[in-house]
Design a protein around this motif. Sequence first.
Motif, PDB file in Angstrom:
ATOM      1  N   ILE A 189      36.705 -63.824 100.078  1.00  0.00           N
ATOM      2  CA  ILE A 189      36.925 -64.479  98.789  1.00  0.00           C
ATOM      3  C   ILE A 189      36.640 -63.459  97.691  1.00  0.00           C
ATOM      4  O   ILE A 189      35.545 -62.890  97.641  1.00  0.00           O
ATOM      5  N   LEU A 190      37.616 -63.206  96.839  1.00  0.00           N
ATOM      6  CA  LEU A 190      37.468 -62.213  95.777  1.00  0.00           C
ATOM      7  C   LEU A 190      36.695 -62.802  94.596  1.00  0.00           C
ATOM      8  O   LEU A 190      36.405 -63.993  94.549  1.00  0.00           O
ATOM      9  N   GLY A 191      36.371 -61.941  93.631  1.00  0.00           N
ATOM     10  CA  GLY A 191      35.732 -62.374  92.395  1.00  0.00           C
ATOM     11  C   GLY A 191      34.276 -61.977  92.288  1.00  0.00           C
ATOM     12  O   GLY A 191      33.500 -62.161  93.228  1.00  0.00           O
ATOM     13  N   CYS A 192      33.909 -61.409  91.134  1.00  0.00           N
ATOM     14  CA  CYS A 192      32.524 -61.025  90.852  1.00  0.00           C
ATOM     15  C   CYS A 192      31.873 -61.948  89.816  1.00  0.00           C
ATOM     16  O   CYS A 192      30.660 -62.154  89.857  1.00  0.00           O
ATOM     17  N   ASP A 193      32.665 -62.463  88.900  1.00  0.00           N
ATOM     18  CA  ASP A 193      32.116 -63.141  87.724  1.00  0.00           C
ATOM     19  C   ASP A 193      32.236 -64.650  87.847  1.00  0.00           C
ATOM     20  O   ASP A 193      33.283 -65.169  88.280  1.00  0.00           O
ATOM     21  N   ALA A 194      31.202 -65.362  87.420  1.00  0.00           N
ATOM     22  CA  ALA A 194      31.272 -66.829  87.405  1.00  0.00           C
ATOM     23  C   ALA A 194      30.170 -67.423  86.544  1.00  0.00           C
ATOM     24  O   ALA A 194      29.106 -66.828  86.370  1.00  0.00           O
ATOM     25  N   SER A 195      30.453 -68.600  86.046  1.00  0.00           N
ATOM     26  CA  SER A 195      29.436 -69.466  85.466  1.00  0.00           C
ATOM     27  C   SER A 195      29.612 -70.847  86.090  1.00  0.00           C
ATOM     28  O   SER A 195      30.696 -71.185  86.575  1.00  0.00           O
ATOM     29  N   GLY A 196      28.544 -71.623  86.102  1.00  0.00           N
ATOM     30  CA  GLY A 196      28.643 -72.924  86.734  1.00  0.00           C
ATOM     31  C   GLY A 196      27.339 -73.681  86.679  1.00  0.00           C
ATOM     32  O   GLY A 196      26.504 -73.457  85.789  1.00  0.00           O
ATOM     33  N   VAL A 197      27.158 -74.570  87.654  1.00  0.00           N
ATOM     34  CA  VAL A 197      25.992 -75.456  87.685  1.00  0.00           C
ATOM     35  C   VAL A 197      25.342 -75.336  89.057  1.00  0.00           C
ATOM     36  O   VAL A 197      26.018 -75.418  90.085  1.00  0.00           O
ATOM     37  N   ASP A 198      24.004 -75.150  89.067  1.00  0.00           N
ATOM     38  CA  ASP A 198      23.318 -75.026  90.356  1.00  0.00           C
ATOM     39  C   ASP A 198      22.974 -76.408  90.912  1.00  0.00           C
ATOM     40  O   ASP A 198      23.290 -77.450  90.304  1.00  0.00           O
ATOM     41  N   ALA A 199      22.339 -76.424  92.072  1.00  0.00           N
ATOM     42  CA  ALA A 199      22.064 -77.685  92.763  1.00  0.00           C
ATOM     43  C   ALA A 199      21.131 -78.605  91.984  1.00  0.00           C
ATOM     44  O   ALA A 199      21.116 -79.820  92.206  1.00  0.00           O
ATOM     45  N   ASP A 200      20.363 -78.033  91.039  1.00  0.00           N
ATOM     46  CA  ASP A 200      19.440 -78.827  90.224  1.00  0.00           C
ATOM     47  C   ASP A 200      20.056 -79.261  88.902  1.00  0.00           C
ATOM     48  O   ASP A 200      19.364 -79.820  88.043  1.00  0.00           O
ATOM     49  N   GLY A 201      21.344 -78.951  88.718  1.00  0.00           N
ATOM     50  CA  GLY A 201      22.017 -79.340  87.489  1.00  0.00           C
ATOM     51  C   GLY A 201      21.867 -78.363  86.343  1.00  0.00           C
ATOM     52  O   GLY A 201      22.279 -78.666  85.214  1.00  0.00           O
TER      53      GLY A 201
END
Length: 299
Positions: A46-58
Amino acid sequence: MTVGDQPEPSPPDGWATVDVRASSLNHHEIWSLRGVGLPADRLPMILGCDASGVDADGNEVVVYPVIDDPDDPRGFSLLSERWPGTLAERVAVPAANLVPKPAGISFLDAACLPTAWLTAYHMLTTRGRVSDAESVLVQGAGGGVATAAVVLGLALGKRVYATSRDAAKREKITELGAVAVEPGGRLPERVGVVIESVGAPTFEHSLKCSAPGARIVVCGATGGPFPKVDLRRVFMMQLEILGSTMGTAAELATLLELCVDRDIRPVIDSTYGFSAIGDAFARLNSGDIFGKVAVDHLH
């Protein structure tokens, strides 16, 4: 490159899983597709270095993509080199690689920062010691790192000059507040820091534009890795030629706060939905971009 299903992440102890909301592309992915740094025995990857998001604790987080790797000559590897990358619904990373996302910056903007913008910030501040300089030259503005260096150099209060072969890109450089220069063009002054990612086609110009004691900070060589270097100029002018790769998680946190405090946002060339990832790669590979190619995982 194909879009398909892969197993859910199964993070080891000390790792965390992030639901990805946005990501962005880097030329690192193009090199990976060409087999550079990604041998066949690690495929599919799976390609890609960059991300933002939400962890398991919200918690809203930004993913720092550098992972300690004693088996790599650099001592580290990036996501998508040995561990699956960010162009997915979920990505697993060491928990220490999760940097809190400030409320004042969007997922899409935050996802543009961890590779290109962090590289530019590290080049300017830690390696280039830009606080000791009045002015900066950025070679080959248009790509993610160079465009970030222009914006950040200006935000840090420096006079910024930037080169591009493309007249339309020079116009965009001017709109950002920097002075656009044709490749090899004469500057009105010699600069204290040069941001160099092009290599052979621009390096002689970088040397000639450097003030005594200047730092030429190199993060890439997209135009060729073997420039001619006049060593007489290097020692007579007491120039420093410094290599630079990525930055630290602490620097990424500082960069995020700087973007919020100074109301800086990444220059985004274009945004694609997750289902149009192939079009996003085609755009990145076209060479026509100015800024980052971003991916909205919610569309």
